[in-house]
Design a protein around this motif. Sequence first.
Motif, PDB file in Angstrom:
ATOM      1  N   ALA A  47       0.853  -1.186   0.000  1.00  0.00           N
ATOM      2  CA  ALA A  47       0.000   0.000   0.000  1.00  0.00           C
ATOM      3  C   ALA A  47       0.891   1.238   0.000  1.00  0.00           C
ATOM      4  O   ALA A  47       1.810   1.351   0.821  1.00  0.00           O
ATOM      5  N   PHE A  48       0.632   2.180  -0.911  1.00  0.00           N
ATOM      6  CA  PHE A  48       1.422   3.395  -1.030  1.00  0.00           C
ATOM      7  C   PHE A  48       0.573   4.586  -0.585  1.00  0.00           C
ATOM      8  O   PHE A  48      -0.465   4.866  -1.179  1.00  0.00           O
ATOM      9  N   SER A  49       1.016   5.253   0.444  1.00  0.00           N
ATOM     10  CA  SER A  49       0.278   6.410   0.956  1.00  0.00           C
ATOM     11  C   SER A  49       1.071   7.702   0.858  1.00  0.00           C
ATOM     12  O   SER A  49       0.524   8.780   1.100  1.00  0.00           O
ATOM     13  N   SER A  50       2.353   7.614   0.511  1.00  0.00           N
ATOM     14  CA  SER A  50       3.189   8.804   0.374  1.00  0.00           C
ATOM     15  C   SER A  50       4.388   8.469  -0.504  1.00  0.00           C
ATOM     16  O   SER A  50       4.653   7.303  -0.812  1.00  0.00           O
ATOM     17  N   GLY A  51       5.118   9.493  -0.904  1.00  0.00           N
ATOM     18  CA  GLY A  51       6.347   9.297  -1.668  1.00  0.00           C
ATOM     19  C   GLY A  51       6.113   8.999  -3.141  1.00  0.00           C
ATOM     20  O   GLY A  51       5.017   9.159  -3.675  1.00  0.00           O
ATOM     21  N   VAL A 110      -3.931  -2.428 -16.249  1.00  0.00           N
ATOM     22  CA  VAL A 110      -3.024  -2.288 -15.107  1.00  0.00           C
ATOM     23  C   VAL A 110      -3.108  -0.866 -14.597  1.00  0.00           C
ATOM     24  O   VAL A 110      -3.278   0.080 -15.368  1.00  0.00           O
ATOM     25  N   GLY A 111      -3.012  -0.707 -13.298  1.00  0.00           N
ATOM     26  CA  GLY A 111      -3.089   0.627 -12.723  1.00  0.00           C
ATOM     27  C   GLY A 111      -3.004   0.575 -11.218  1.00  0.00           C
ATOM     28  O   GLY A 111      -2.284  -0.256 -10.651  1.00  0.00           O
ATOM     29  N   VAL A 112      -3.778   1.459 -10.542  1.00  0.00           N
ATOM     30  CA  VAL A 112      -3.790   1.513  -9.084  1.00  0.00           C
ATOM     31  C   VAL A 112      -5.234   1.637  -8.615  1.00  0.00           C
ATOM     32  O   VAL A 112      -6.115   2.104  -9.343  1.00  0.00           O
ATOM     33  N   ALA A 113      -5.457   1.209  -7.368  1.00  0.00           N
ATOM     34  CA  ALA A 113      -6.789   1.304  -6.772  1.00  0.00           C
ATOM     35  C   ALA A 113      -6.642   1.320  -5.263  1.00  0.00           C
ATOM     36  O   ALA A 113      -5.638   0.858  -4.715  1.00  0.00           O
ATOM     37  N   SER A 114      -7.642   1.853  -4.591  1.00  0.00           N
ATOM     38  CA  SER A 114      -7.654   1.792  -3.133  1.00  0.00           C
ATOM     39  C   SER A 114      -8.108   0.406  -2.700  1.00  0.00           C
ATOM     40  O   SER A 114      -8.758  -0.317  -3.468  1.00  0.00           O
ATOM     41  N   TRP A 115      -7.773   0.036  -1.453  1.00  0.00           N
ATOM     42  CA  TRP A 115      -8.187  -1.269  -0.961  1.00  0.00           C
ATOM     43  C   TRP A 115      -9.710  -1.363  -0.861  1.00  0.00           C
ATOM     44  O   TRP A 115     -10.285  -2.439  -0.946  1.00  0.00           O
ATOM     45  N   GLY A 116     -10.370  -0.224  -0.725  1.00  0.00           N
ATOM     46  CA  GLY A 116     -11.816  -0.227  -0.603  1.00  0.00           C
ATOM     47  C   GLY A 116     -12.561  -0.292  -1.916  1.00  0.00           C
ATOM     48  O   GLY A 116     -13.805  -0.222  -1.918  1.00  0.00           O
ATOM     49  N   MET A 117     -11.855  -0.461  -3.040  1.00  0.00           N
ATOM     50  CA  MET A 117     -12.530  -0.569  -4.333  1.00  0.00           C
ATOM     51  C   MET A 117     -13.555  -1.700  -4.303  1.00  0.00           C
ATOM     52  O   MET A 117     -13.279  -2.791  -3.808  1.00  0.00           O
ATOM     53  N   SER A 118     -14.737  -1.437  -4.839  1.00  0.00           N
ATOM     54  CA  SER A 118     -15.800  -2.442  -4.856  1.00  0.00           C
ATOM     55  C   SER A 118     -15.329  -3.694  -5.573  1.00  0.00           C
ATOM     56  O   SER A 118     -14.763  -3.625  -6.669  1.00  0.00           O
ATOM     57  N   ARG A 119     -15.563  -4.863  -4.951  1.00  0.00           N
ATOM     58  CA  ARG A 119     -15.046  -6.120  -5.483  1.00  0.00           C
ATOM     59  C   ARG A 119     -15.850  -6.654  -6.671  1.00  0.00           C
ATOM     60  O   ARG A 119     -15.446  -7.637  -7.290  1.00  0.00           O
ATOM     61  N   ASP A 120     -16.960  -6.031  -7.006  1.00  0.00           N
ATOM     62  CA  ASP A 120     -17.718  -6.462  -8.186  1.00  0.00           C
ATOM     63  C   ASP A 120     -17.695  -5.411  -9.294  1.00  0.00           C
ATOM     64  O   ASP A 120     -18.458  -5.496 -10.252  1.00  0.00           O
ATOM     65  N   ILE A 178      -3.906  12.867  -9.693  1.00  0.00           N
ATOM     66  CA  ILE A 178      -4.560  11.856  -8.882  1.00  0.00           C
ATOM     67  C   ILE A 178      -4.676  12.371  -7.449  1.00  0.00           C
ATOM     68  O   ILE A 178      -3.748  12.982  -6.929  1.00  0.00           O
ATOM     69  N   ALA A 179      -5.847  12.184  -6.861  1.00  0.00           N
ATOM     70  CA  ALA A 179      -6.081  12.580  -5.475  1.00  0.00           C
ATOM     71  C   ALA A 179      -6.747  11.410  -4.767  1.00  0.00           C
ATOM     72  O   ALA A 179      -7.855  11.005  -5.130  1.00  0.00           O
ATOM     73  N   ALA A 180      -6.064  10.846  -3.801  1.00  0.00           N
ATOM     74  CA  ALA A 180      -6.578   9.662  -3.109  1.00  0.00           C
ATOM     75  C   ALA A 180      -6.683   9.944  -1.621  1.00  0.00           C
ATOM     76  O   ALA A 180      -5.769  10.519  -1.023  1.00  0.00           O
ATOM     77  N   SER A 181      -7.799   9.552  -1.045  1.00  0.00           N
ATOM     78  CA  SER A 181      -8.023   9.748   0.386  1.00  0.00           C
ATOM     79  C   SER A 181      -7.532   8.559   1.203  1.00  0.00           C
ATOM     80  O   SER A 181      -7.543   8.612   2.429  1.00  0.00           O
ATOM     81  N   SER A 182      -7.111   7.489   0.539  1.00  0.00           N
ATOM     82  CA  SER A 182      -6.610   6.299   1.226  1.00  0.00           C
ATOM     83  C   SER A 182      -5.436   5.730   0.435  1.00  0.00           C
ATOM     84  O   SER A 182      -5.261   6.066  -0.748  1.00  0.00           O
TER      85      SER A 182
END
Length: 428
Positions: A303-307, A323-333, A400-404
């Motif tokens: 998990a990347f939160s900084s840097g 391929v890309g990035v997603a938060s852990w809370g991304m909906s699984r369906d 990109i702006a991510a809260s998690s």
Amino acid sequence: MAGLGSSVAIPVWLTEEDLSCIICHGLLTSPVTLHCGHSFCCNCLRKAWGARGTGVAGHLWACPTCREGAARQPPLRKNTLLQYLADRYSRALSELEAGSERVPSPATAQAAGTQHRPAPPRVAVPENITEVVQELTELVGQLVDIVKSLQRQTPLSESEQDNEVNIGSMALSSGEDCDLTSPSLVTSNTSEGRMREILQDLEEIQKNLQENFTWKAAPEEQTQVELPEALSSSTLPDQSCPEPRRASRFAQWISNPTFDLGSLSCSLTVSEDCRTVTVSRFRQPYHWSQERFSTSQVLCSQAFSSGRHYWEVDTKYCNHWAVGVASWGMSRDRMLGRTMDSWCIEWKGTGQLSAWTMVKETVLNSDRPGVVGICLDLEEGWLAFYSVASQETLLYECEIAASSPLHPAFWLYGLTPGNSLIINQVKV
């Protein structure tokens, strides 16, 4: 037979991978071992447990390798044996790298009054099959020279011939390591007749190696790999002659993430080193979890939160991918890029490369990239995708702006058995 004394040194062959932490992929530092038997750097394990505030894959105090968890945080005690081995390996590696400077020349050895005998060959660690064959050919050649040198010595008496030793030929046929300076190999009890047989065997091996090594001159035959039928279509790029690669400009930001087994879809399988994900021929009987994707997707454990972070994905063995990035809370369906907390580029089998950001598709005027480099800069707030060959060529970038924290994310939507994506282990 007498038992081994306490002073006898038994060689044990270890690689850096045997003593590495699967989280940071470096040599173990202050290693700790969990009840399941898996070991990690103490700091790496603490960070993995606290990366999302919920432990590994949502399970408190779970092992990052096998996901076995505990009701309360287990005590983390330093594994002194593993630390000792890691320290010894590090020192041995340093001595090996500096060894060539300490090897005396034959002239120096004779001047010191020592008996001259052929020096053992120094074999570097090979990086590919070509180097393996080259090193093996050179090794056999030096063995031939050693045996010829021994043949020129005074012939042995017939009584001594009963004690002949066949260590050299046995080592070659069994594939076991042997020390060419060992008295058991260069023994005075080897008969002249047996010496001729060993020499004939070695020369035959040398001849076969030289004849079969001629394929190295034909680059188009060098990397022929039998791929699954689904991957033999014209949509896959030519892999017969990989392009030369310069040093990456992102070397200081390199990360080597691994797939998270807890988020893995039941339609996918992951390699033992957690770097290759493949579409399975059959649905896998994984334990059901709310964190497991219902579609053919998977996240990485890191998990990347900084840097700033950079990693590469080999896509040549997959006809349809994202391929890309997603938060852990991304909906699984939901699909990668079709949510407000996931971003990606995707390749469609129809020949179209697109970027998905903020649930919006942008068609990219670009050819299919064989290797995709992904650079995530959380300090400046941007994400960039590159086509990686002899250099990195920008495909797409966005704010990109991510809260998690964000995880590397993958989608294999071809669903043809054998399709796979590989996280390259980029070296600094």
